[in-house]
Design a protein around this motif. Structure first.
Motif, PDB file in Angstrom:
ATOM      1  N   THR A 252     -12.008  40.417 -33.306  1.00  0.00           N
ATOM      2  CA  THR A 252     -11.044  41.203 -32.530  1.00  0.00           C
ATOM      3  C   THR A 252     -10.742  40.532 -31.199  1.00  0.00           C
ATOM      4  N   ARG A 253     -11.775  40.003 -30.550  1.00  0.00           N
ATOM      5  CA  ARG A 253     -11.574  39.327 -29.265  1.00  0.00           C
ATOM      6  C   ARG A 253     -10.690  38.095 -29.410  1.00  0.00           C
ATOM      7  N   ARG A 254     -10.931  37.296 -30.440  1.00  0.00           N
ATOM      8  CA  ARG A 254     -10.128  36.086 -30.630  1.00  0.00           C
ATOM      9  C   ARG A 254      -8.691  36.441 -31.023  1.00  0.00           C
ATOM     10  N   ARG A 255      -8.523  37.527 -31.775  1.00  0.00           N
ATOM     11  CA  ARG A 255      -7.166  37.949 -32.121  1.00  0.00           C
ATOM     12  C   ARG A 255      -6.364  38.255 -30.863  1.00  0.00           C
ATOM     13  N   ALA A 256      -6.995  38.995 -29.946  1.00  0.00           N
ATOM     14  CA  ALA A 256      -6.311  39.325 -28.695  1.00  0.00           C
ATOM     15  C   ALA A 256      -6.005  38.062 -27.895  1.00  0.00           C
ATOM     16  N   GLU A 257      -6.947  37.123 -27.858  1.00  0.00           N
ATOM     17  CA  GLU A 257      -6.735  35.876 -27.124  1.00  0.00           C
ATOM     18  C   GLU A 257      -5.606  35.060 -27.743  1.00  0.00           C
ATOM     19  N   LEU A 258      -5.556  35.037 -29.077  1.00  0.00           N
ATOM     20  CA  LEU A 258      -4.526  34.254 -29.765  1.00  0.00           C
ATOM     21  C   LEU A 258      -3.137  34.837 -29.512  1.00  0.00           C
ATOM     22  N   VAL A 259      -3.027  36.148 -29.579  1.00  0.00           N
ATOM     23  CA  VAL A 259      -1.744  36.794 -29.318  1.00  0.00           C
ATOM     24  C   VAL A 259      -1.324  36.570 -27.861  1.00  0.00           C
ATOM     25  N   ALA A 260      -2.294  36.650 -26.945  1.00  0.00           N
ATOM     26  CA  ALA A 260      -1.981  36.405 -25.529  1.00  0.00           C
ATOM     27  C   ALA A 260      -1.485  34.977 -25.335  1.00  0.00           C
ATOM     28  N   TRP A 261      -2.119  34.018 -26.010  1.00  0.00           N
ATOM     29  CA  TRP A 261      -1.656  32.616 -25.916  1.00  0.00           C
ATOM     30  C   TRP A 261      -0.216  32.496 -26.371  1.00  0.00           C
ATOM     31  N   ALA A 262       0.126  33.127 -27.485  1.00  0.00           N
ATOM     32  CA  ALA A 262       1.486  33.028 -28.017  1.00  0.00           C
ATOM     33  C   ALA A 262       2.502  33.614 -27.038  1.00  0.00           C
ATOM     34  N   ARG A 263       2.176  34.752 -26.454  1.00  0.00           N
ATOM     35  CA  ARG A 263       3.113  35.393 -25.538  1.00  0.00           C
ATOM     36  C   ARG A 263       3.260  34.625 -24.236  1.00  0.00           C
ATOM     37  N   GLU A 264       2.162  34.075 -23.759  1.00  0.00           N
ATOM     38  CA  GLU A 264       2.213  33.355 -22.479  1.00  0.00           C
ATOM     39  C   GLU A 264       2.913  32.009 -22.603  1.00  0.00           C
ATOM     40  N   THR A 265       2.760  31.355 -23.740  1.00  0.00           N
ATOM     41  CA  THR A 265       3.317  30.006 -23.906  1.00  0.00           C
ATOM     42  C   THR A 265       4.616  29.981 -24.689  1.00  0.00           C
ATOM     43  N   GLY A 266       5.001  31.123 -25.276  1.00  0.00           N
ATOM     44  CA  GLY A 266       6.143  31.112 -26.186  1.00  0.00           C
ATOM     45  C   GLY A 266       5.810  30.396 -27.482  1.00  0.00           C
ATOM     46  N   GLY A 267       4.518  30.381 -27.838  1.00  0.00           N
ATOM     47  CA  GLY A 267       4.066  29.652 -29.025  1.00  0.00           C
ATOM     48  C   GLY A 267       4.260  30.437 -30.299  1.00  0.00           C
ATOM     49  N   TRP A 268       4.052  29.750 -31.404  1.00  0.00           N
ATOM     50  CA  TRP A 268       4.236  30.335 -32.730  1.00  0.00           C
ATOM     51  C   TRP A 268       2.923  30.305 -33.500  1.00  0.00           C
ATOM     52  N   ILE A 269       2.629  31.411 -34.182  1.00  0.00           N
ATOM     53  CA  ILE A 269       1.439  31.515 -35.021  1.00  0.00           C
ATOM     54  C   ILE A 269       1.891  31.598 -36.474  1.00  0.00           C
ATOM     55  N   VAL A 270       1.383  30.695 -37.306  1.00  0.00           N
ATOM     56  CA  VAL A 270       1.636  30.751 -38.743  1.00  0.00           C
ATOM     57  C   VAL A 270       0.393  31.355 -39.387  1.00  0.00           C
ATOM     58  N   GLU A 271       0.526  32.567 -39.894  1.00  0.00           N
ATOM     59  CA  GLU A 271      -0.586  33.311 -40.471  1.00  0.00           C
ATOM     60  C   GLU A 271      -0.595  33.113 -41.983  1.00  0.00           C
ATOM     61  N   ASP A 272      -1.564  32.358 -42.480  1.00  0.00           N
ATOM     62  CA  ASP A 272      -1.674  32.064 -43.907  1.00  0.00           C
ATOM     63  C   ASP A 272      -2.630  33.069 -44.537  1.00  0.00           C
TER      64      ASP A 272
END
Length: 489
Positions: A252-272
Protein backbone atom coordinates in the motif's frame (compact mmCIF):
# COMPACT_ATOMS: atom_id res chain seq x y z
CA UNK A 1 41.78 -26.41 -26.33
CA UNK A 2 40.42 -22.91 -26.98
CA UNK A 3 37.43 -21.31 -28.68
CA UNK A 4 37.14 -17.69 -29.86
CA UNK A 5 34.53 -16.40 -27.41
CA UNK A 6 34.03 -13.30 -25.27
CA UNK A 7 31.50 -12.45 -22.58
CA UNK A 8 30.40 -9.03 -21.33
CA UNK A 9 30.17 -8.93 -17.57
CA UNK A 10 28.10 -5.74 -17.29
CA UNK A 11 25.56 -6.87 -19.91
CA UNK A 12 21.86 -7.30 -19.08
CA UNK A 13 22.18 -10.79 -20.60
CA UNK A 14 23.31 -13.41 -18.02
CA UNK A 15 26.69 -15.02 -18.68
CA UNK A 16 25.12 -18.44 -19.17
CA UNK A 17 22.82 -17.05 -21.86
CA UNK A 18 25.73 -15.27 -23.56
CA UNK A 19 27.63 -18.55 -23.89
CA UNK A 20 24.55 -20.37 -25.17
CA UNK A 21 23.76 -17.67 -27.74
CA UNK A 22 27.36 -17.55 -28.96
CA UNK A 23 27.57 -21.29 -29.54
CA UNK A 24 24.16 -21.36 -31.24
CA UNK A 25 25.09 -18.49 -33.55
CA UNK A 26 28.44 -20.06 -34.43
CA UNK A 27 26.74 -23.35 -35.23
CA UNK A 28 24.10 -21.58 -37.35
CA UNK A 29 26.77 -19.61 -39.20
CA UNK A 30 28.76 -22.76 -39.99
CA UNK A 31 31.76 -21.64 -37.92
CA UNK A 32 31.37 -24.52 -35.50
CA UNK A 33 30.91 -27.60 -37.65
CA UNK A 34 29.13 -30.85 -36.75
CA UNK A 35 31.49 -32.96 -34.67
CA UNK A 36 33.63 -29.96 -33.60
CA UNK A 37 35.10 -30.53 -30.19
CA UNK A 38 34.65 -27.83 -27.51
CA UNK A 39 36.81 -27.03 -24.49
CA UNK A 40 36.03 -28.69 -21.19
CA UNK A 41 33.76 -26.71 -18.88
CA UNK A 42 36.70 -26.05 -16.58
CA UNK A 43 38.92 -24.95 -19.45
CA UNK A 44 36.37 -22.59 -20.96
CA UNK A 45 35.58 -21.16 -17.53
CA UNK A 46 39.29 -20.41 -17.01
CA UNK A 47 39.56 -18.82 -20.48
CA UNK A 48 36.53 -16.58 -19.90
CA UNK A 49 37.25 -15.86 -16.25
CA UNK A 50 33.85 -17.09 -15.08
CA UNK A 51 32.59 -19.65 -12.61
CA UNK A 52 32.70 -23.21 -13.91
CA UNK A 53 29.03 -23.66 -12.95
CA UNK A 54 28.15 -20.96 -15.52
CA UNK A 55 29.71 -23.05 -18.31
CA UNK A 56 28.28 -26.32 -16.91
CA UNK A 57 24.77 -24.85 -17.01
CA UNK A 58 25.28 -23.44 -20.55
CA UNK A 59 26.68 -26.72 -21.89
CA UNK A 60 23.99 -28.72 -20.12
CA UNK A 61 21.20 -26.67 -21.64
CA UNK A 62 22.74 -26.92 -25.12
CA UNK A 63 22.99 -30.68 -24.70
CA UNK A 64 19.33 -30.80 -23.66
CA UNK A 65 18.34 -28.67 -26.67
CA UNK A 66 20.20 -30.94 -29.08
CA UNK A 67 23.06 -28.63 -30.11
CA UNK A 68 25.84 -30.46 -28.25
CA UNK A 69 26.53 -34.03 -27.23
CA UNK A 70 28.60 -35.10 -24.26
CA UNK A 71 30.15 -38.54 -23.99
CA UNK A 72 32.11 -39.51 -20.91
CA UNK A 73 35.80 -39.61 -21.81
CA UNK A 74 35.24 -38.13 -25.29
CA UNK A 75 34.48 -34.51 -24.39
CA UNK A 76 31.73 -32.21 -25.58
CA UNK A 77 31.09 -31.80 -29.31
CA UNK A 78 28.66 -30.19 -31.72
CA UNK A 79 26.12 -32.83 -32.68
CA UNK A 80 26.50 -34.27 -36.15
CA UNK A 81 22.89 -33.73 -37.26
CA UNK A 82 21.12 -30.46 -36.37
CA UNK A 83 17.55 -29.56 -37.22
CA UNK A 84 16.91 -26.16 -38.89
CA UNK A 85 16.74 -23.29 -36.40
CA UNK A 86 13.12 -22.06 -36.08
CA UNK A 87 12.12 -18.41 -36.05
CA UNK A 88 10.91 -17.69 -32.50
CA UNK A 89 9.39 -14.42 -31.19
CA UNK A 90 11.56 -12.57 -28.67
CA UNK A 91 9.19 -13.08 -25.75
CA UNK A 92 9.09 -16.87 -26.17
CA UNK A 93 11.75 -19.40 -25.26
CA UNK A 94 14.36 -19.55 -28.02
CA UNK A 95 15.32 -23.13 -27.29
CA UNK A 96 14.13 -26.65 -27.88
CA UNK A 97 12.45 -27.81 -24.70
CA UNK A 98 13.99 -31.10 -23.56
CA UNK A 99 11.75 -34.12 -23.12
CA UNK A 100 11.36 -34.33 -19.35
CA UNK A 101 8.95 -35.98 -16.97
CA UNK A 102 8.27 -32.87 -14.88
CA UNK A 103 8.06 -29.45 -16.53
CA UNK A 104 8.13 -26.72 -13.86
CA UNK A 105 8.61 -23.76 -16.15
CA UNK A 106 6.50 -20.75 -15.05
CA UNK A 107 5.06 -20.34 -18.53
CA UNK A 108 4.16 -23.99 -19.08
CA UNK A 109 0.68 -24.23 -20.66
CA UNK A 110 -2.51 -25.13 -18.79
CA UNK A 111 -4.34 -26.21 -21.94
CA UNK A 112 -6.12 -29.20 -20.31
CA UNK A 113 -8.22 -26.71 -18.34
CA UNK A 114 -9.45 -24.71 -21.34
CA UNK A 115 -13.30 -24.60 -21.23
CA UNK A 116 -13.79 -26.08 -24.68
CA UNK A 117 -17.54 -26.74 -24.49
CA UNK A 118 -18.40 -23.32 -23.06
CA UNK A 119 -16.17 -21.54 -25.57
CA UNK A 120 -17.71 -23.45 -28.45
CA UNK A 121 -21.19 -22.50 -27.23
CA UNK A 122 -20.26 -18.82 -27.10
CA UNK A 123 -18.59 -18.94 -30.50
CA UNK A 124 -21.67 -20.54 -32.05
CA UNK A 125 -23.90 -17.88 -30.51
CA UNK A 126 -21.57 -15.16 -31.82
CA UNK A 127 -21.74 -16.62 -35.33
CA UNK A 128 -25.51 -16.95 -35.24
CA UNK A 129 -26.08 -13.39 -34.03
CA UNK A 130 -23.39 -11.67 -36.10
CA UNK A 131 -24.65 -9.23 -38.73
CA UNK A 132 -22.82 -8.48 -42.02
CA UNK A 133 -20.85 -5.62 -40.45
CA UNK A 134 -19.34 -8.03 -37.92
CA UNK A 135 -17.66 -9.92 -40.78
CA UNK A 136 -15.95 -6.76 -42.02
CA UNK A 137 -12.64 -5.35 -40.73
CA UNK A 138 -13.09 -4.56 -37.02
CA UNK A 139 -12.53 -1.07 -35.55
CA UNK A 140 -8.89 -0.55 -34.47
CA UNK A 141 -10.03 -0.25 -30.85
CA UNK A 142 -12.03 -3.48 -31.02
CA UNK A 143 -15.67 -4.38 -31.49
CA UNK A 144 -18.02 -2.26 -29.31
CA UNK A 145 -19.72 -5.30 -27.76
CA UNK A 146 -16.47 -6.62 -26.27
CA UNK A 147 -15.28 -3.21 -25.09
CA UNK A 148 -18.58 -2.76 -23.27
CA UNK A 149 -18.34 -6.16 -21.57
CA UNK A 150 -14.70 -5.55 -20.65
CA UNK A 151 -15.57 -2.20 -19.06
CA UNK A 152 -18.20 -3.95 -16.92
CA UNK A 153 -15.96 -6.89 -16.02
CA UNK A 154 -12.81 -4.87 -15.23
CA UNK A 155 -14.75 -2.44 -13.07
CA UNK A 156 -16.48 -5.21 -11.14
CA UNK A 157 -13.54 -7.57 -10.61
CA UNK A 158 -10.39 -5.42 -10.80
CA UNK A 159 -11.69 -2.01 -9.78
CA UNK A 160 -10.64 -0.51 -13.12
CA UNK A 161 -12.57 2.71 -13.79
CA UNK A 162 -12.97 2.94 -17.55
CA UNK A 163 -15.66 3.60 -20.13
CA UNK A 164 -15.86 1.43 -23.26
CA UNK A 165 -14.39 4.25 -25.36
CA UNK A 166 -11.23 4.17 -23.20
CA UNK A 167 -10.68 0.46 -23.83
CA UNK A 168 -8.75 -1.11 -26.70
CA UNK A 169 -8.70 -4.79 -27.69
CA UNK A 170 -5.28 -6.10 -28.74
CA UNK A 171 -3.56 -9.35 -29.69
CA UNK A 172 -2.10 -10.01 -26.26
CA UNK A 173 0.25 -8.03 -24.03
CA UNK A 174 3.07 -8.26 -26.56
CA UNK A 175 1.06 -6.06 -28.93
CA UNK A 176 0.26 -3.65 -26.10
CA UNK A 177 3.97 -3.24 -25.47
CA UNK A 178 4.77 -2.93 -29.16
CA UNK A 179 2.16 -0.20 -29.59
CA UNK A 180 3.47 1.63 -26.53
CA UNK A 181 6.92 1.56 -28.13
CA UNK A 182 5.43 3.61 -30.96
CA UNK A 183 3.09 5.80 -28.86
CA UNK A 184 5.26 6.84 -25.91
CA UNK A 185 7.89 8.67 -28.03
CA UNK A 186 5.03 10.92 -29.24
CA UNK A 187 4.68 11.92 -25.58
CA UNK A 188 8.39 12.61 -25.18
CA UNK A 189 9.22 9.25 -23.56
CA UNK A 190 12.21 7.28 -24.86
CA UNK A 191 12.96 5.04 -21.85
CA UNK A 192 10.91 2.58 -19.83
CA UNK A 193 11.61 1.63 -16.23
CA UNK A 194 11.31 -2.11 -15.71
CA UNK A 195 11.20 -4.33 -12.65
CA UNK A 196 14.37 -6.27 -11.89
CA UNK A 197 14.00 -9.22 -11.66
CA UNK A 198 11.46 -9.50 -14.44
CA UNK A 199 10.58 -11.43 -17.58
CA UNK A 200 13.95 -12.66 -18.93
CA UNK A 201 13.28 -11.50 -22.51
CA UNK A 202 11.14 -8.45 -21.85
CA UNK A 203 14.06 -6.02 -21.70
CA UNK A 204 15.23 -7.11 -25.13
CA UNK A 205 11.68 -6.89 -26.49
CA UNK A 206 11.27 -3.34 -25.15
CA UNK A 207 14.54 -2.36 -26.80
CA UNK A 208 13.35 -3.83 -30.09
CA UNK A 209 10.16 -1.77 -29.72
CA UNK A 210 12.26 1.40 -29.70
CA UNK A 211 12.46 2.17 -25.98
CA UNK A 212 15.48 2.07 -23.67
CA UNK A 213 14.87 -0.39 -20.80
CA UNK A 214 16.01 0.81 -17.36
CA UNK A 215 16.15 -1.97 -14.71
CA UNK A 216 14.73 -0.97 -11.30
CA UNK A 217 15.08 -3.09 -8.16
CA UNK A 218 12.25 -5.05 -6.55
CA UNK A 219 12.14 -6.00 -2.87
CA UNK A 220 9.60 -7.53 -0.49
CA UNK A 221 7.27 -4.53 -1.02
CA UNK A 222 7.52 -4.57 -4.80
CA UNK A 223 9.06 -1.92 -7.04
CA UNK A 224 11.57 0.42 -5.35
CA UNK A 225 9.95 3.80 -6.09
CA UNK A 226 12.95 5.70 -4.71
CA UNK A 227 15.10 4.05 -7.39
CA UNK A 228 12.46 4.99 -9.96
CA UNK A 229 12.66 8.65 -8.93
CA UNK A 230 16.44 8.58 -9.09
CA UNK A 231 16.42 7.02 -12.58
CA UNK A 232 14.81 10.04 -14.24
CA UNK A 233 12.57 7.94 -16.50
CA UNK A 234 9.05 9.16 -17.22
CA UNK A 235 7.37 5.78 -17.77
CA UNK A 236 7.51 2.52 -15.84
CA UNK A 237 6.18 -1.01 -16.38
CA UNK A 238 5.01 -2.80 -13.23
CA UNK A 239 3.24 -6.03 -12.22
CA UNK A 240 1.73 -4.76 -8.94
CA UNK A 241 -0.77 -7.51 -8.08
CA UNK A 242 1.61 -10.48 -8.47
CA UNK A 243 5.12 -9.37 -9.37
CA UNK A 244 6.79 -11.49 -12.03
CA UNK A 245 8.69 -13.59 -11.05
CA UNK A 246 8.99 -13.01 -7.27
CA UNK A 247 5.23 -13.15 -6.66
CA UNK A 248 5.23 -10.25 -4.16
CA UNK A 249 2.40 -7.72 -4.13
CA UNK A 250 3.13 -3.99 -4.36
CA UNK A 251 2.54 -2.69 -0.83
CA UNK A 252 0.00 0.00 0.00
CA UNK A 253 2.83 2.40 0.84
CA UNK A 254 4.62 1.80 -2.46
CA UNK A 255 1.36 2.18 -4.38
CA UNK A 256 0.87 5.62 -2.88
CA UNK A 257 4.49 6.54 -3.63
CA UNK A 258 4.19 5.34 -7.23
CA UNK A 259 1.01 7.32 -7.85
CA UNK A 260 2.60 10.40 -6.26
CA UNK A 261 5.61 10.02 -8.58
CA UNK A 262 3.34 9.89 -11.63
CA UNK A 263 1.40 12.98 -10.61
CA UNK A 264 4.46 15.01 -9.66
CA UNK A 265 6.46 14.17 -12.78
CA UNK A 266 3.67 13.76 -15.32
CA UNK A 267 4.90 10.18 -15.70
CA UNK A 268 3.11 7.15 -17.06
CA UNK A 269 2.53 3.81 -15.33
CA UNK A 270 1.98 0.69 -17.44
CA UNK A 271 0.14 -1.79 -15.21
CA UNK A 272 0.61 -5.36 -16.48
CA UNK A 273 -2.11 -7.49 -14.88
CA UNK A 274 -0.82 -10.57 -16.69
CA UNK A 275 -2.62 -13.16 -14.55
CA UNK A 276 -5.64 -11.06 -13.56
CA UNK A 277 -8.43 -13.07 -11.98
CA UNK A 278 -6.09 -15.77 -10.64
CA UNK A 279 -6.09 -14.92 -6.94
CA UNK A 280 -6.78 -17.56 -4.30
CA UNK A 281 -5.00 -16.28 -1.17
CA UNK A 282 -7.42 -17.11 1.65
CA UNK A 283 -8.44 -14.18 3.83
CA UNK A 284 -6.79 -11.55 1.63
CA UNK A 285 -8.78 -9.80 -1.10
CA UNK A 286 -7.21 -9.27 -4.49
CA UNK A 287 -5.55 -5.83 -4.69
CA UNK A 288 -7.48 -3.31 -6.76
CA UNK A 289 -5.88 -2.03 -9.95
CA UNK A 290 -3.45 0.89 -9.80
CA UNK A 291 -5.55 2.57 -12.46
CA UNK A 292 -8.23 3.10 -9.81
CA UNK A 293 -5.83 5.42 -7.95
CA UNK A 294 -4.60 7.43 -10.94
CA UNK A 295 -6.72 6.86 -14.07
CA UNK A 296 -5.09 9.82 -15.86
CA UNK A 297 -1.60 8.34 -15.47
CA UNK A 298 -2.07 4.55 -15.70
CA UNK A 299 -2.35 2.32 -18.76
CA UNK A 300 -3.93 -0.88 -17.50
CA UNK A 301 -3.17 -4.01 -19.58
CA UNK A 302 -4.74 -7.45 -19.29
CA UNK A 303 -4.78 -10.67 -21.27
CA UNK A 304 -6.60 -13.98 -21.65
CA UNK A 305 -3.30 -15.83 -22.24
CA UNK A 306 -2.99 -17.13 -18.65
CA UNK A 307 -6.67 -17.65 -17.84
CA UNK A 308 -7.76 -19.15 -21.19
CA UNK A 309 -5.05 -19.80 -23.77
CA UNK A 310 -2.27 -17.74 -25.39
CA UNK A 311 -3.33 -19.07 -28.79
CA UNK A 312 -6.46 -16.90 -28.66
CA UNK A 313 -4.26 -13.79 -28.87
CA UNK A 314 -6.77 -11.75 -26.89
CA UNK A 315 -5.73 -8.86 -24.69
CA UNK A 316 -7.03 -5.46 -23.69
CA UNK A 317 -5.92 -2.15 -22.29
CA UNK A 318 -7.59 0.80 -20.61
CA UNK A 319 -5.79 4.08 -21.18
CA UNK A 320 -6.22 7.80 -20.63
CA UNK A 321 -7.08 9.78 -23.81
CA UNK A 322 -3.58 11.28 -24.06
CA UNK A 323 -2.12 7.78 -24.52
CA UNK A 324 -5.03 6.07 -26.25
CA UNK A 325 -4.97 8.42 -29.25
CA UNK A 326 -1.33 7.68 -30.25
CA UNK A 327 -1.94 3.98 -29.51
CA UNK A 328 -4.79 3.92 -32.01
CA UNK A 329 -2.70 5.76 -34.60
CA UNK A 330 0.11 3.23 -34.14
CA UNK A 331 -2.37 0.37 -34.43
CA UNK A 332 -3.76 1.74 -37.69
CA UNK A 333 -0.23 1.79 -39.15
CA UNK A 334 0.57 -1.81 -38.26
CA UNK A 335 -2.49 -4.03 -38.68
CA UNK A 336 -6.22 -4.14 -39.36
CA UNK A 337 -7.45 -5.20 -35.95
CA UNK A 338 -8.08 -8.35 -33.92
CA UNK A 339 -10.28 -11.26 -35.07
CA UNK A 340 -13.81 -9.86 -34.73
CA UNK A 341 -15.52 -13.25 -34.34
CA UNK A 342 -13.21 -14.21 -31.48
CA UNK A 343 -13.98 -10.83 -29.89
CA UNK A 344 -17.73 -11.44 -30.18
CA UNK A 345 -17.31 -14.92 -28.69
CA UNK A 346 -15.36 -13.52 -25.74
CA UNK A 347 -18.00 -10.82 -25.25
CA UNK A 348 -20.60 -13.60 -25.05
CA UNK A 349 -18.33 -15.52 -22.67
CA UNK A 350 -18.17 -12.51 -20.34
CA UNK A 351 -21.86 -11.58 -20.64
CA UNK A 352 -23.12 -15.09 -19.90
CA UNK A 353 -21.10 -15.47 -16.69
CA UNK A 354 -19.19 -18.44 -18.12
CA UNK A 355 -15.86 -16.65 -17.74
CA UNK A 356 -16.55 -16.08 -14.03
CA UNK A 357 -17.43 -19.77 -13.66
CA UNK A 358 -14.25 -20.78 -15.47
CA UNK A 359 -12.13 -18.56 -13.21
CA UNK A 360 -13.71 -20.07 -10.09
CA UNK A 361 -12.76 -23.54 -11.31
CA UNK A 362 -9.25 -22.48 -12.28
CA UNK A 363 -8.69 -20.69 -8.96
CA UNK A 364 -9.84 -23.77 -7.07
CA UNK A 365 -7.45 -25.97 -9.07
CA UNK A 366 -4.54 -23.56 -8.61
CA UNK A 367 -5.21 -23.21 -4.87
CA UNK A 368 -5.05 -26.98 -4.54
CA UNK A 369 -1.80 -27.21 -6.51
CA UNK A 370 -0.24 -24.34 -4.55
CA UNK A 371 -1.01 -26.08 -1.26
CA UNK A 372 0.69 -29.21 -2.56
CA UNK A 373 3.72 -27.13 -3.58
CA UNK A 374 3.93 -25.44 -0.16
CA UNK A 375 3.78 -28.81 1.59
CA UNK A 376 6.35 -30.39 -0.72
CA UNK A 377 8.79 -27.50 -0.28
CA UNK A 378 8.54 -27.73 3.52
CA UNK A 379 9.13 -31.47 3.35
CA UNK A 380 11.83 -31.81 0.70
CA UNK A 381 13.58 -28.41 0.58
CA UNK A 382 14.50 -27.55 4.19
CA UNK A 383 15.41 -23.90 4.56
CA UNK A 384 13.54 -22.89 1.38
CA UNK A 385 10.62 -20.44 1.39
CA UNK A 386 7.73 -19.97 -1.05
CA UNK A 387 7.38 -16.21 -1.55
CA UNK A 388 4.28 -14.10 -2.14
CA UNK A 389 0.55 -14.72 -1.89
CA UNK A 390 -1.27 -17.65 -3.47
CA UNK A 391 -1.97 -16.27 -6.94
CA UNK A 392 -1.25 -16.85 -10.61
CA UNK A 393 0.28 -19.97 -12.12
CA UNK A 394 3.75 -19.85 -10.57
CA UNK A 395 5.62 -19.20 -7.34
CA UNK A 396 9.14 -18.13 -6.46
CA UNK A 397 10.92 -20.53 -4.10
CA UNK A 398 13.81 -18.84 -2.30
CA UNK A 399 16.53 -21.39 -1.62
CA UNK A 400 18.70 -21.71 1.49
CA UNK A 401 21.69 -19.36 1.61
CA UNK A 402 24.86 -20.59 -0.12
CA UNK A 403 22.89 -22.83 -2.48
CA UNK A 404 24.53 -23.19 -5.89
CA UNK A 405 21.48 -22.33 -7.99
CA UNK A 406 23.09 -23.18 -11.34
CA UNK A 407 24.20 -26.59 -10.08
CA UNK A 408 20.72 -27.28 -8.74
CA UNK A 409 19.07 -26.41 -12.07
CA UNK A 410 21.51 -28.58 -14.01
CA UNK A 411 21.22 -31.45 -11.55
CA UNK A 412 17.43 -31.27 -11.68
CA UNK A 413 17.52 -31.65 -15.45
CA UNK A 414 19.62 -34.79 -15.07
CA UNK A 415 16.72 -36.18 -13.01
CA UNK A 416 14.13 -35.19 -15.64
CA UNK A 417 12.95 -32.00 -13.88
CA UNK A 418 12.95 -28.82 -15.97
CA UNK A 419 12.99 -25.77 -13.70
CA UNK A 420 14.18 -22.18 -14.08
CA UNK A 421 16.63 -20.55 -11.70
CA UNK A 422 15.94 -16.96 -10.61
CA UNK A 423 19.32 -15.80 -11.98
CA UNK A 424 17.87 -15.87 -15.51
CA UNK A 425 15.30 -13.23 -14.53
CA UNK A 426 17.83 -10.64 -13.32
CA UNK A 427 19.37 -7.96 -15.51
CA UNK A 428 22.83 -8.99 -14.32
CA UNK A 429 24.06 -12.31 -12.91
CA UNK A 430 24.51 -12.65 -9.18
CA UNK A 431 22.12 -9.84 -8.25
CA UNK A 432 19.69 -11.79 -6.11
CA UNK A 433 19.63 -14.69 -3.64
CA UNK A 434 19.42 -18.23 -5.03
CA UNK A 435 15.85 -19.13 -5.96
CA UNK A 436 13.70 -21.16 -8.35
CA UNK A 437 10.72 -19.88 -10.35
CA UNK A 438 8.26 -22.76 -10.33
CA UNK A 439 5.16 -23.25 -12.45
CA UNK A 440 2.75 -25.70 -10.82
CA UNK A 441 -0.75 -25.33 -12.29
CA UNK A 442 -0.01 -27.58 -15.29
CA UNK A 443 1.02 -30.60 -13.20
CA UNK A 444 -1.15 -33.12 -11.33
CA UNK A 445 -0.90 -33.12 -7.53
CA UNK A 446 1.33 -36.19 -7.48
CA UNK A 447 3.60 -34.70 -10.14
CA UNK A 448 4.30 -31.60 -8.05
CA UNK A 449 5.29 -33.66 -5.03
CA UNK A 450 7.48 -36.00 -7.08
CA UNK A 451 9.24 -33.13 -8.87
CA UNK A 452 10.01 -31.28 -5.62
CA UNK A 453 11.27 -34.51 -4.07
CA UNK A 454 13.74 -34.82 -6.96
CA UNK A 455 14.81 -31.21 -6.38
CA UNK A 456 15.38 -32.05 -2.72
CA UNK A 457 17.61 -34.97 -3.65
CA UNK A 458 19.73 -32.67 -5.83
CA UNK A 459 19.74 -29.79 -3.33
CA UNK A 460 21.69 -31.77 -0.76
CA UNK A 461 24.68 -31.79 -3.14
CA UNK A 462 24.36 -28.14 -4.19
CA UNK A 463 25.28 -26.16 -1.09
CA UNK A 464 28.44 -24.12 -1.57
CA UNK A 465 31.06 -24.95 1.02
CA UNK A 466 33.89 -22.61 2.02
CA UNK A 467 36.26 -24.95 0.19
CA UNK A 468 34.61 -24.58 -3.19
CA UNK A 469 31.49 -24.79 -5.34
CA UNK A 470 29.23 -27.79 -5.43
CA UNK A 471 28.34 -29.29 -8.79
CA UNK A 472 25.59 -31.71 -9.78
CA UNK A 473 26.06 -35.03 -11.48
CA UNK A 474 26.36 -37.39 -8.51
CA UNK A 475 22.81 -38.63 -9.06
CA UNK A 476 21.70 -41.23 -11.55
CA UNK A 477 19.32 -39.84 -14.19
CA UNK A 478 15.69 -40.98 -14.14
CA UNK A 479 14.70 -40.31 -17.71
CA UNK A 480 15.08 -37.13 -19.73
CA UNK A 481 18.33 -35.76 -21.02
CA UNK A 482 21.31 -35.69 -18.68
CA UNK A 483 22.93 -32.29 -18.34
CA UNK A 484 26.22 -33.55 -17.00
CA UNK A 485 28.98 -32.34 -19.34
CA UNK A 486 31.74 -34.77 -20.11
CA UNK A 487 35.22 -33.45 -19.34
CA UNK A 488 37.90 -33.35 -21.96
CA UNK A 489 40.79 -35.51 -20.78
Amino acid sequence: MQVAMNVVRDSEVPLTSQIQRFIKSEVAAGVLHPGSRLPSSRGLADDLGVSRSVVVEAYGQLVAEGYLEAVQGAGTRVVRHLRPEPVVPTLLEDCRVPDVRWDLRPNAPVFPHFPRRDWLTCYQRALQSADPADHDYPPPAGVPALRTELAHYLGRVCGVPSAPDRIMVVAGFAQTLGLLGAALPELGVDALGMENPGHPRLRRFVRECGLRPVPLPVDAEGLDVAALRASGVRAVLVTPAHQYPTGVTLSTRRRAELVAWARETGGWIVEDDYDGGLWYERGTPRPLALRRLAPDHVVYAGTASKTLAPGLRLGWLAAPPAVLAPLLRARARHDLGTDSLAQLAFAQFLRSGLYDRHLRRLNSLCRDRRQVLDTAVRRHLPGATVLGPAAGLHACVQLPPRTDEAALVAGALSRSVLVRGAAAFHARPGEGPPALVVGYAQLPRTGIGEAVAELGAVLRACVISPAGRATPGTHSPRGGTPSRVAETP
